[in-house]
Write a protein that holds these residues in place. Sequence first.
Motif, short mmCIF file in Angstrom:
data_model
loop_
_atom_site.label_atom_id
_atom_site.label_comp_id
_atom_site.label_asym_id
_atom_site.label_seq_id
_atom_site.Cartn_x
_atom_site.Cartn_y
_atom_site.Cartn_z
N ASP A 309 -1.43 -2.27 3.31
CA ASP A 309 -2.68 -2.29 4.27
C ASP A 309 -3.52 -0.81 4.22
OD1 ASP A 309 -4.09 -3.26 6.34
OD2 ASP A 309 -3.41 -1.94 7.65
N LEU A 310 -2.95 0.37 4.13
CA LEU A 310 -3.63 1.77 4.03
C LEU A 310 -4.33 1.90 2.75
CD1 LEU A 310 -1.13 4.13 5.74
CD2 LEU A 310 -3.44 3.21 6.71
N GLN A 311 -3.77 1.54 1.59
CA GLN A 311 -4.24 1.42 0.49
C GLN A 311 -5.47 0.57 0.16
OE1 GLN A 311 -0.13 1.36 -1.09
NE2 GLN A 311 -0.98 2.11 -2.96
N LEU A 312 -5.26 -0.36 0.79
CA LEU A 312 -6.49 -1.58 0.85
C LEU A 312 -7.73 -1.12 1.44
CD1 LEU A 312 -4.21 -4.80 1.09
CD2 LEU A 312 -5.67 -4.20 -0.97
N LYS A 313 -7.34 -0.42 2.63
CA LYS A 313 -8.45 0.08 3.55
C LYS A 313 -9.35 1.30 2.71
CE LYS A 313 -6.88 -1.10 7.90
NZ LYS A 313 -6.15 -0.48 9.41
N GLU A 314 -8.58 2.17 1.86
CA GLU A 314 -8.93 3.27 1.17
C GLU A 314 -10.11 2.68 0.11
OE1 GLU A 314 -6.00 5.56 -0.41
OE2 GLU A 314 -5.34 6.36 1.43
N LYS A 315 -9.74 1.31 -0.38
CA LYS A 315 -10.45 0.99 -1.45
C LYS A 315 -11.54 -0.06 -0.83
CE LYS A 315 -8.59 1.98 -5.57
NZ LYS A 315 -9.24 2.35 -6.65
N LYS A 316 -11.50 -0.07 0.62
CA LYS A 316 -12.69 -0.72 1.30
C LYS A 316 -12.47 -2.38 0.61
CE LYS A 316 -15.89 2.83 1.97
NZ LYS A 316 -17.14 3.35 1.48
N ALA A 317 -11.13 -2.82 0.67
CA ALA A 317 -10.97 -4.25 0.08
C ALA A 317 -11.00 -5.32 0.93
CB ALA A 317 -9.26 -3.79 -0.64
N ILE A 349 -4.79 -2.95 -7.24
CA ILE A 349 -5.37 -1.73 -6.44
C ILE A 349 -5.69 -0.73 -7.62
CG2 ILE A 349 -5.02 0.11 -4.81
CD1 ILE A 349 -3.26 -2.11 -3.28
N LYS A 350 -4.80 -0.34 -8.42
CA LYS A 350 -4.74 0.71 -9.15
C LYS A 350 -5.97 0.71 -10.31
CE LYS A 350 -0.32 2.11 -9.98
NZ LYS A 350 0.90 2.16 -10.89
N TYR A 351 -6.07 -0.55 -10.85
CA TYR A 351 -7.23 -0.96 -11.77
C TYR A 351 -8.51 -1.48 -11.15
CZ TYR A 351 -3.72 0.30 -15.16
OH TYR A 351 -2.83 1.18 -15.97
N SER A 352 -8.90 -0.89 -9.90
CA SER A 352 -10.11 -1.61 -9.12
C SER A 352 -10.98 -0.43 -9.02
CB SER A 352 -9.65 -2.44 -8.07
OG SER A 352 -9.21 -1.27 -7.06
N LYS A 353 -12.33 -0.91 -8.45
CA LYS A 353 -13.27 0.13 -8.23
C LYS A 353 -13.27 0.16 -6.49
CE LYS A 353 -15.80 -0.52 -12.57
NZ LYS A 353 -17.12 -0.99 -13.11
N ILE A 357 -12.11 -7.05 -4.24
CA ILE A 357 -11.94 -8.32 -3.61
C ILE A 357 -10.43 -8.61 -4.33
CG2 ILE A 357 -12.92 -10.68 -3.40
CD1 ILE A 357 -15.38 -9.63 -3.75
N LEU A 358 -9.63 -8.95 -3.40
CA LEU A 358 -8.31 -9.17 -3.83
C LEU A 358 -7.93 -10.84 -3.29
CD1 LEU A 358 -5.41 -8.77 -5.29
CD2 LEU A 358 -4.76 -7.70 -2.73
N LYS A 359 -7.63 -11.69 -4.07
CA LYS A 359 -7.57 -12.82 -3.83
C LYS A 359 -5.91 -13.38 -4.15
CE LYS A 359 -12.09 -14.63 -4.60
NZ LYS A 359 -12.89 -15.88 -5.19
N VAL A 360 -5.24 -13.98 -3.05
CA VAL A 360 -3.67 -14.24 -3.37
C VAL A 360 -3.80 -15.61 -2.88
CG1 VAL A 360 -1.42 -14.02 -2.70
CG2 VAL A 360 -2.79 -11.98 -2.72
N GLY A 377 -11.54 -6.11 -10.52
CA GLY A 377 -11.31 -5.04 -11.00
C GLY A 377 -12.02 -4.56 -12.38
N ILE A 378 -11.38 -3.55 -12.93
CA ILE A 378 -12.09 -3.41 -14.41
C ILE A 378 -11.80 -4.29 -15.48
CG2 ILE A 378 -12.05 -0.83 -13.52
CD1 ILE A 378 -9.72 -0.28 -15.21
#
Length: 445
Positions: A309-317, A349-353, A357-360, A377-378
């Motif tokens: 959750d926190l890492q996704l918020k940092e990426k504004k995901a 998350i690692k290989y994204s800017k 936008i993450l879809k599951v 991502g990239i």
Amino acid sequence: MKRILPVIIVLVSLSLVGLFLLQASWLSNLLEVKRGQILNKVSNEAGLVAQELSKSVYNGNAYRLIPRKPTFRLNGTTLGLKLVKPLMVEDRFSEKEIYEKLRHQFNSELKDLDFEFAIVNTEGEFEMKSSGFSQQYIDTIRNRTIIIPITPSEAAPGGIENIGQTETLWVIVPDIKRQVWESLRWVIAIAAVFMLIIIAAFFVTVKTLLNQKKLSEIKSDFINNMTHEFKTPLATISLAIDAIRNEKVQNDKEKMNYFSGIIKEENKRMNKHVETILQAALMDKQELQMSLKKLHAHTVINEVLANYDLQLKEKKATVELLLNAKNDMIAADEIHFANLISNLIDNAIKYSKENLILKVITHSTNNNLVIVIEDNGIGMSKESAKRIFEKFYRAHTGNVHNVKGFGLGMSYVKTVIDAHKAKIKVDSTLGKGTSFTIEMPVIPA
């Protein structure tokens, strides 16, 4: 290794070229020798048949009387002139009989030989010839003709000698080059097989050397990454400890908690790295222990997403969770399956800017639960997509250390997938994103 590998490839290539040239020279000489052997054998065997014909024709009644006109009467008796003519091969043997004699003689060493024959009389005319002789006689380029005299060995009874009487046996070997090749087909085939084995061994050797070179580079990269990954938390812990030793910090409870929290988090981070390396060692030994039980895949996915959750918020995901599978019950190891999903989300998350936008997405088929984890991502090149599941492999992103990790996560994912008898597929476009599709066997509802 970088310098010696090209030298090895050049030397082995030169050796192969030399071997090819030697084989070509050997084969050319072998064909010429075999050609000479076949023609010599044909000449010798046909000579024996000619001797047999000579004995049969000339050693008996070696002449015949042929009535000739005009006739005349003497004392009331009609007399006719008779011409004495030597016996010929055609008077004693038919075409079939001569062919059978030749075939029988050739069967000792030349049983597969194709041939045509003819008998030529003293006047140079063909007395008899095999059915295909005329056609083969015209082609003097590809065919070889052997001429054997059928010579009388002694004078015939009755005082008439056969001096000068010489018929000839002509034997044509059609398309001699083809017949020589056919006679050596097994020798050539075995030589070709050994050459292919040598070439295959060469390519396997070169491929192994190249793989070793790649592995060496990947392991060097792994060591560099590992050094960096451990160096950073150790430096942070060292700074935190130095800060705690400061009297002002010791008197400030809030700062003490802050720095002790840093030490704890960095310690966790190092433990996680150690665990990752140990997992890799277990995978090498194929000792990955699986404890399968019934799981709801949707529950595991939700729990893993909550941890990020926190890492996704940092990426504004933006997370799009579309769990549409009607049956999400699978037989899986809870820890390894959760780690599998975690590694894929962590990879996204690692290989994204920014603005990830993450879809599951999930859906079910008759036999499988399909899980799709997609990001914007990239992305990866086709080469990277092919090698993504190789151990220690990391897609290049321009900066060696801008993405953390050892290149073991995707290798672990593939190992877990294989252990569950599942399937995984990756689709990626450079600059646009990546999609991982998992097919897990479901437990029927």
